[in-house]
Design a protein around this motif. Structure first.
Motif, PDB file in Angstrom:
ATOM      1  N   UNK A  96       0.839  -1.192   0.000  1.00  0.00           N
ATOM      2  CA  UNK A  96       0.000   0.000   0.000  1.00  0.00           C
ATOM      3  C   UNK A  96       0.878   1.247   0.000  1.00  0.00           C
ATOM      4  N   UNK A  97       0.530   2.221  -0.829  1.00  0.00           N
ATOM      5  CA  UNK A  97       1.176   3.538  -0.830  1.00  0.00           C
ATOM      6  C   UNK A  97       0.168   4.551  -0.303  1.00  0.00           C
ATOM      7  N   UNK A 135       1.216   0.424 -10.894  1.00  0.00           N
ATOM      8  CA  UNK A 135       1.594  -0.762 -11.661  1.00  0.00           C
ATOM      9  C   UNK A 135       3.102  -0.858 -11.784  1.00  0.00           C
ATOM     10  N   UNK A 136       3.729   0.246 -12.159  1.00  0.00           N
ATOM     11  CA  UNK A 136       5.173   0.244 -12.375  1.00  0.00           C
ATOM     12  C   UNK A 136       5.934  -0.098 -11.096  1.00  0.00           C
ATOM     13  N   UNK A 137       5.461   0.394  -9.940  1.00  0.00           N
ATOM     14  CA  UNK A 137       6.175   0.199  -8.683  1.00  0.00           C
ATOM     15  C   UNK A 137       5.635  -0.966  -7.862  1.00  0.00           C
ATOM     16  N   UNK A 138       4.666  -1.686  -8.402  1.00  0.00           N
ATOM     17  CA  UNK A 138       4.231  -2.932  -7.779  1.00  0.00           C
ATOM     18  C   UNK A 138       3.340  -2.792  -6.564  1.00  0.00           C
ATOM     19  N   UNK A 139       2.574  -1.700  -6.458  1.00  0.00           N
ATOM     20  CA  UNK A 139       1.649  -1.549  -5.333  1.00  0.00           C
ATOM     21  C   UNK A 139       0.292  -2.173  -5.672  1.00  0.00           C
ATOM     22  N   UNK A 140      -0.347  -2.729  -4.660  1.00  0.00           N
ATOM     23  CA  UNK A 140      -1.696  -3.261  -4.838  1.00  0.00           C
ATOM     24  C   UNK A 140      -2.733  -2.146  -4.782  1.00  0.00           C
ATOM     25  N   UNK A 141      -2.445  -1.126  -3.989  1.00  0.00           N
ATOM     26  CA  UNK A 141      -3.430  -0.074  -3.743  1.00  0.00           C
ATOM     27  C   UNK A 141      -2.706   1.183  -3.282  1.00  0.00           C
ATOM     28  N   UNK A 142      -3.282   2.340  -3.595  1.00  0.00           N
ATOM     29  CA  UNK A 142      -2.752   3.613  -3.100  1.00  0.00           C
ATOM     30  C   UNK A 142      -3.905   4.454  -2.568  1.00  0.00           C
ATOM     31  N   UNK A 150      -7.374  12.478 -11.210  1.00  0.00           N
ATOM     32  CA  UNK A 150      -6.994  12.634 -12.604  1.00  0.00           C
ATOM     33  C   UNK A 150      -7.447  11.413 -13.400  1.00  0.00           C
ATOM     34  N   UNK A 151      -7.798  11.659 -14.657  1.00  0.00           N
ATOM     35  CA  UNK A 151      -8.198  10.541 -15.516  1.00  0.00           C
ATOM     36  C   UNK A 151      -7.049   9.549 -15.631  1.00  0.00           C
ATOM     37  N   UNK A 152      -7.356   8.282 -15.465  1.00  0.00           N
ATOM     38  CA  UNK A 152      -6.341   7.244 -15.581  1.00  0.00           C
ATOM     39  C   UNK A 152      -7.030   5.922 -15.826  1.00  0.00           C
ATOM     40  N   UNK A 153      -6.241   4.884 -15.943  1.00  0.00           N
ATOM     41  CA  UNK A 153      -6.794   3.542 -16.119  1.00  0.00           C
ATOM     42  C   UNK A 153      -7.048   2.859 -14.788  1.00  0.00           C
ATOM     43  N   UNK A 154      -6.866   3.591 -13.680  1.00  0.00           N
ATOM     44  CA  UNK A 154      -7.037   3.004 -12.360  1.00  0.00           C
ATOM     45  C   UNK A 154      -8.493   3.087 -11.905  1.00  0.00           C
ATOM     46  N   UNK A 155      -8.861   2.164 -11.042  1.00  0.00           N
ATOM     47  CA  UNK A 155     -10.170   2.199 -10.394  1.00  0.00           C
ATOM     48  C   UNK A 155     -10.064   3.063  -9.151  1.00  0.00           C
ATOM     49  N   UNK A 156     -10.977   4.002  -8.963  1.00  0.00           N
ATOM     50  CA  UNK A 156     -10.975   4.859  -7.777  1.00  0.00           C
ATOM     51  C   UNK A 156     -12.242   4.681  -6.963  1.00  0.00           C
TER      52      UNK A 156
END
Length: 308
Positions: A96-97, A135-142, A150-156
């Protein structure tokens, strides 16, 4: 050696940053781990790791393969749990970050309570105010705090909310007076966040029209940490405009007094963000549900600031 076992060994090598450390964690010899990774590279006809006598790093294709291996192993683990126990009990490592000040004040004991519920789960929490690449830094969740993601491919998923509270110590207000309008801040010492730059504006909202009010503030103290600015405000060094979760306890104890309450800007959200996998892992889903249930729309920092 079967492919899943080799993939697990490869993931352990990357996370441990060492063949020897991975071997100790898995309870096998270093040669077994080295052979497994070599077999993977032979099968894929690609180099996954750059190796020197002193360090090891992922190649570009190795990084992509590692990310997919982590996702596949998580799904395999979760599937096995469904079959063997009939439930989705979180297990494995949860990375987690989260932002520094918010986490120090509000995330410690909740995470301890969460971990007590799941003895097969381990946690790695990284506190950092920068926006990490999950994804790049290997976190499951932030956990992220923003008025708008911000628009992204992540689920918020929104966990809770907070507001900006402008306040000062009784000592400061007695000495310099209490501003009645945001523009009166031009005559006051304002404690500022350095990550916003030396020339910065504080945002307010007109209570009658709803129009934004921007005030270019200044002061003698600027810092990149909210705790430092909070301490300076308590001491009487100036006025602070910070999140309610930062000022809540000082307001409750009377060390800080809210000002310009009717001009407060709209609240901002506290979100959990995670990659859009087809099957969200049990550990991520349980933590999101836990924090959302714990904080919700009436978090403890807002209750403490009700005087606002």
């Amino acid at each position: 050696m079967d492919r899943l076992t080799a993939m697990e060994m490869f993931v352990r090598v990357v996370s441990a940053k060492s063949f020897s450390a991975a071997a100790r964690q898995l309870g096998v010899s270093k040669s077994v781990v080295s052979k497994a990774v070599a077999e993977l590279e032979d099968r894929l006809r690609a180099q996954l790791l750059n190796r020197t006598t002193r360090q090891m790093s992922l190649t570009e294709v190795g990084q992509a393969y590692y990310d997919r291996c982590v996702a596949i192993l998580d799904q395999v683990s979760e599937t096995e749990q469904i079959v063997t126990s009939g439930s989705r009990c979180p297990r494995g490592l949860l990375r987690v970050s989260a932002p520094m000040t918010f986490s120090v004040l509000n995330l410690g004991w909740p995470l301890s309570d969460f971990m007590e519920q799941y003895p097969e789960l381990s946690l790695e929490l990284t506190l950092n105010d920068r926006v990490v690449d999950i994804v790049e830094e290997g976190f499951d969740l932030a956990i992220r705090i923003s008025r708008r993601l911000k628009d992204s491919n992540l689920i918020g998923v929104k966990l809770s909310s907070a507001r900006t509270v402008t306040c000062a110590s009784p000592k400061y207000l007695e000495q310099f007076g209490e501003p009645q309008h945001p523009r009166e801040l031009l005559k006051h010492h304002c404690l500022r966040y350095s990550n916003l730059g030396p020339a910065q504006e504080w945002s307010f909202r007109d209570p009658e029209t709803g129009d934004p009010i921007q005030v270019a503030v200044s002061g003698r103290i600027i810092a990149n940490n909210g705790e430092v600015l909070r301490a300076a405000a308590v001491k009487g060094d100036g006025i602070i405009a910070g999140p309610s979760f930062l000022a809540a306890e000082d307001i409750r104890q009377g060390r800080l007094v809210p000002i310009l309450k009717e001009y407060a800007a709209p609240p901002f959200g506290i979100y959990a963000v995670y990659p859009p996998n087809r099957h969200v892992s049990a550990k991520v889903r349980r933590l999101v549900d836990f924090l959302k249930g714990l904080w919700g729309e009436n978090p403890p920092w807002e209750e403490a600031c009700d005087v606002c």
